[in-house]
Design a protein around this motif. Structure first.
Motif, mmCIF file in Angstrom:
data_model
loop_
_atom_site.group_PDB
_atom_site.id
_atom_site.type_symbol
_atom_site.label_atom_id
_atom_site.label_comp_id
_atom_site.label_asym_id
_atom_site.label_seq_id
_atom_site.Cartn_x
_atom_site.Cartn_y
_atom_site.Cartn_z
ATOM 1 N N GLU A 341 46.592 36.489 45.730
ATOM 2 C CA GLU A 341 47.957 36.758 45.301
ATOM 3 C C GLU A 341 48.020 38.150 44.662
ATOM 4 O OE1 GLU A 341 49.115 33.612 42.730
ATOM 5 O OE2 GLU A 341 49.289 32.131 44.357
ATOM 6 N N PRO A 342 49.184 38.807 44.688
ATOM 7 C CA PRO A 342 49.283 40.152 44.107
ATOM 8 C C PRO A 342 48.788 40.241 42.673
ATOM 9 C CG PRO A 342 51.247 39.633 45.373
ATOM 10 C CD PRO A 342 50.428 38.375 45.333
ATOM 11 N N ALA A 343 49.067 39.225 41.860
ATOM 12 C CA ALA A 343 48.619 39.241 40.464
ATOM 13 C C ALA A 343 47.102 39.164 40.380
ATOM 14 C CB ALA A 343 49.255 38.083 39.690
ATOM 15 N N ALA A 344 46.490 38.439 41.317
ATOM 16 C CA ALA A 344 45.024 38.337 41.332
ATOM 17 C C ALA A 344 44.403 39.678 41.693
ATOM 18 C CB ALA A 344 44.591 37.265 42.325
ATOM 19 N N LEU A 345 44.999 40.353 42.661
ATOM 20 C CA LEU A 345 44.495 41.674 43.053
ATOM 21 C C LEU A 345 44.678 42.669 41.916
ATOM 22 C CD1 LEU A 345 43.212 43.217 45.393
ATOM 23 C CD2 LEU A 345 45.521 43.739 46.209
ATOM 24 N N ALA A 346 45.795 42.570 41.222
ATOM 25 C CA ALA A 346 46.032 43.461 40.079
ATOM 26 C C ALA A 346 45.010 43.218 38.973
ATOM 27 C CB ALA A 346 47.449 43.251 39.548
ATOM 28 N N LEU A 369 35.535 29.097 44.932
ATOM 29 C CA LEU A 369 35.088 27.753 44.546
ATOM 30 C C LEU A 369 36.032 27.117 43.523
ATOM 31 C CD1 LEU A 369 31.261 28.462 44.261
ATOM 32 C CD2 LEU A 369 32.403 27.102 46.021
ATOM 33 N N LEU A 370 36.721 27.947 42.762
ATOM 34 C CA LEU A 370 37.644 27.452 41.739
ATOM 35 C C LEU A 370 39.050 27.209 42.287
ATOM 36 C CD1 LEU A 370 36.545 29.863 38.864
ATOM 37 C CD2 LEU A 370 36.148 27.389 38.937
ATOM 38 N N THR A 371 39.280 27.517 43.555
ATOM 39 C CA THR A 371 40.606 27.413 44.156
ATOM 40 C C THR A 371 40.617 26.304 45.206
ATOM 41 O OG1 THR A 371 41.017 29.780 43.822
ATOM 42 C CG2 THR A 371 42.360 28.652 45.487
ATOM 43 N N ASP A 372 41.625 25.427 45.138
ATOM 44 C CA ASP A 372 41.738 24.333 46.100
ATOM 45 C C ASP A 372 42.555 24.713 47.327
ATOM 46 O OD1 ASP A 372 40.209 22.531 44.590
ATOM 47 O OD2 ASP A 372 41.950 22.049 43.337
ATOM 48 N N GLY A 373 43.541 25.562 47.143
ATOM 49 C CA GLY A 373 44.392 25.940 48.266
ATOM 50 C C GLY A 373 43.865 27.163 48.993
ATOM 51 N N THR A 374 44.804 27.900 49.610
ATOM 52 C CA THR A 374 44.417 29.090 50.372
ATOM 53 C C THR A 374 44.793 30.378 49.647
ATOM 54 O OG1 THR A 374 46.531 29.063 51.572
ATOM 55 C CG2 THR A 374 44.658 27.892 52.569
ATOM 56 N N ARG A 375 45.476 30.265 48.500
ATOM 57 C CA ARG A 375 45.891 31.450 47.745
ATOM 58 C C ARG A 375 45.153 31.477 46.407
ATOM 59 N NH1 ARG A 375 48.999 35.253 50.160
ATOM 60 N NH2 ARG A 375 50.205 35.578 48.258
ATOM 61 N N ILE A 376 44.431 32.543 46.188
ATOM 62 C CA ILE A 376 43.694 32.702 44.936
ATOM 63 C C ILE A 376 44.590 33.420 43.936
ATOM 64 C CG2 ILE A 376 41.692 33.786 43.836
ATOM 65 C CD1 ILE A 376 40.185 33.474 46.430
ATOM 66 N N GLY A 377 44.819 32.794 42.792
ATOM 67 C CA GLY A 377 45.699 33.357 41.786
ATOM 68 C C GLY A 377 44.952 34.111 40.705
ATOM 69 N N ALA A 378 45.720 34.727 39.812
ATOM 70 C CA ALA A 378 45.129 35.523 38.736
ATOM 71 C C ALA A 378 44.299 34.655 37.794
ATOM 72 C CB ALA A 378 46.230 36.237 37.962
ATOM 73 N N ALA A 379 44.707 33.399 37.593
ATOM 74 C CA ALA A 379 43.967 32.517 36.684
ATOM 75 C C ALA A 379 42.557 32.254 37.206
ATOM 76 C CB ALA A 379 44.719 31.203 36.505
ATOM 77 N N ALA A 380 42.443 32.055 38.518
ATOM 78 C CA ALA A 380 41.120 31.807 39.102
ATOM 79 C C ALA A 380 40.238 33.053 38.974
ATOM 80 C CB ALA A 380 41.261 31.398 40.559
ATOM 81 N N ILE A 381 40.840 34.223 39.154
ATOM 82 C CA ILE A 381 40.079 35.476 38.994
ATOM 83 C C ILE A 381 39.629 35.638 37.546
ATOM 84 C CG2 ILE A 381 40.235 37.988 39.059
ATOM 85 C CD1 ILE A 381 39.971 36.767 41.817
ATOM 86 N N GLU A 382 40.530 35.351 36.607
ATOM 87 C CA GLU A 382 40.188 35.465 35.186
ATOM 88 C C GLU A 382 39.039 34.525 34.842
ATOM 89 O OE1 GLU A 382 40.298 37.530 32.048
ATOM 90 O OE2 GLU A 382 42.175 37.711 33.159
ATOM 91 N N GLN A 383 39.092 33.311 35.363
ATOM 92 C CA GLN A 383 38.031 32.347 35.086
ATOM 93 C C GLN A 383 36.715 32.796 35.727
ATOM 94 O OE1 GLN A 383 39.017 28.354 36.249
ATOM 95 N NE2 GLN A 383 37.135 27.472 35.405
ATOM 96 N N ALA A 384 36.801 33.323 36.950
ATOM 97 C CA ALA A 384 35.596 33.786 37.642
ATOM 98 C C ALA A 384 34.960 34.960 36.912
ATOM 99 C CB ALA A 384 35.942 34.189 39.074
ATOM 100 N N LEU A 385 35.779 35.850 36.386
ATOM 101 C CA LEU A 385 35.255 36.977 35.606
ATOM 102 C C LEU A 385 34.607 36.487 34.322
ATOM 103 C CD1 LEU A 385 38.191 39.526 36.069
ATOM 104 C CD2 LEU A 385 35.858 39.811 36.911
#
Length: 446
Positions: A341-346, A369-385
């Motif tokens: 998602e754009p917010a995840a890329l940002a 691995l933290l995402t169930d759907g096909t769109r990775i959001g900013a929250a998943a990126i924050e958690q992965a970081l």
């Protein structure tokens, strides 16, 4: 096959053009003939196979067909070989990112000006050779990027690849030095032969010589048969020495001999063997600083760095982040067709990525691995970081540090031999010894 050298056209060039067009038609690489206004006058079969039938390219401008530009390359942020040839009066070479029916591709351009009887540049011949080791769009493998820093690095790869020059790749960990080494190899006449990778950092000093040069039967305990080394395995191809700054000093002398004479001996052997290898090396270390510390030979450094190439860190390639992210997601989860998602890329763009592309891949794999759907959001990126964040380092207690310094200082005062002998006395490797000396502020010469 190289493009034809500059020629002088007669006052009435139209009589020569059919012969010239016929000559270009038989060349295996894509060639076009165009005039000083960038209009394509003829395109050979190889070019038509890349960009379309004769009728769809002749009469159009080269920059429109190749780049989908409405203005010449130098007015659209690219280096224009025609503009450069007008200034120099001779052939020019550049690396361009072209549009093709298969997508964007990096292409080596060689342009030759043709002069009329008055010396004016009347026509130009342009040869194109695809650089198939890099893409300007997401791909399943290989180098990916289109930022100025990436293109400058790739231009150097394209220049040095066809030669036999030794290449030294410099850059931070995780910048893709092995991929660039493969690009150098694939751009060379040795591409059909092996590329043999040697991870210098992982080889114990006691096994380094045997792994690199091989050994004869009975050379040491356990050598029950003769074994060729990695130098012989790379015969006719390329030997890639990764983390060359970790090569032990005694081995540096033997590697220098290989580079200077093209010869070596197996461990336990007397026969002088010849090596037909092209050497590419890489390091994230400051080799000049290692030279000053007495840990790297200056003569070896100059042998390795005939053609140094600096790999840009990811933070200097912000335009490449979306391309790399899309490509890496397709690699870590090929069945899921994930997108950011754009917010995840940002959020990714705000991260410094000290681990460069390797760290980006790890973060994206965690986020997948933290995402169930096909769109990775900013929250998943924050958690992965957050999962990958380094814990705060715990410093050794002052008393422990002082004791370590005292032990090393005492050992240095009484020891009269080499650093290798001191390391054996302390029961540590030479590299560990140097790290401890540096960490405690003791210069190697003290």
């Amino acid at each position: 096959m190289a493009s034809p050298p500059p020629k002088r056209l007669p006052a009435a060039p139209s009589r020569l053009l059919p012969e010239l067009v016929s000559y270009l038609e038989g060349l295996p690489e894509p060639h076009i003939l165009f005039d000083s206004r960038y209009r394509i006058l003829a395109a050979n079969a190889a070019y038509r196979g890349e960009f379309g039938p004769q009728g769809s390219v002749v009469g159009r401008t080269c920059y429109e067909v190749s780049h989908h530009f409405t203005v010449p390359c130098d007015q659209a942020g690219e280096s224009c070989p025609l503009a450069r040839a007008r200034q120099s009066g001779q052939r020019e070479r550049v690396l361009h990112l072209h549009h093709t029916p298969q997508g964007e591709a990096y292409v080596n351009i060689e342009l030759v000006p043709l002069h009329d009887a008055d010396g004016a540049q009347a026509y130009f011949i342009e040869k194109m050779e695809a650089l198939r080791v890099a893409q300007g769009e997401p791909a399943a493998q290989g180098l990916i990027g289109r930022s100025p820093a990436f293109q400058a690095m790739l231009g150097l790869v394209a220049r040095v690849g066809p030669s036999e020059a030794s290449v030294l790749l410099l850059g931070e960990s995780g910048t893709g030095k092995e991929l660039v080494a493969r690009a150098v190899h694939d751009a060379s006449p040795r591409a059909a032969r092996p590329l043999v990778v040697v991870d210098c950092a992982s080889l114990p000093e006691t096994l380094f010589e045997s792994e690199l040069f091989g050994h004869e039967k009975g050379a040491f305990t356990g050598a029950q048969s003769a074994k060729p080394g990695l130098v012989e395995a790379a015969s006719g191809g390329t030997l890639f020495l990764d983390e060359v700054g970790d090569i032990p000093l005694p081995m540096q002398v033997k590697l220098l001999r290989l580079l200077e004479s093209g010869t070596f001996r197996r461990v336990g052997g007397t026969d002088l063997r010849r090596a037909d290898v092209r050497l590419v090396s890489a390091t994230h270390r400051d080799l000049l600083a290692l030279i000053d510390e007495g840990r790297f030979r200056e003569d070896l450094y100059y042998r390795l760095s005939t053609f140094p190439i600096e790999l840009p860190p990811l933070r200097e390639r912000p335009q490449d982040l979306p391309l790399l992210a899309a490509a890496l997601l397709s690699r870590v989860a090929p069945q899921r067709r994930l997108a950011l998602e754009p917010a995840a890329l940002a959020r990714l763009a705000r991260h410094g990525f000290p681990g460069n592309v390797r760290e980006l891949r790890n973060v994206l794999e965690r986020a997948a691995l933290l995402t169930d759907g096909t769109r990775i959001g900013a929250a998943a990126i924050e958690q992965a970081l957050g999962i990958g964040r380094r814990p705060a380092r715990t410093l050794a207690p002052p008393a422990r540090a002082a004791a370590d310094a005292a032990v090393l200082a005492a050992a240095l005062r009484r020891h009269q031999g080499s650093r290798e002998a001191l390391a054996r006395e302390l029961g540590i490797s030479v590299r560990t010894l140097y790290r401890r000396l540096k960490a405690l502020g003791i210069a190697p010469g003290q």
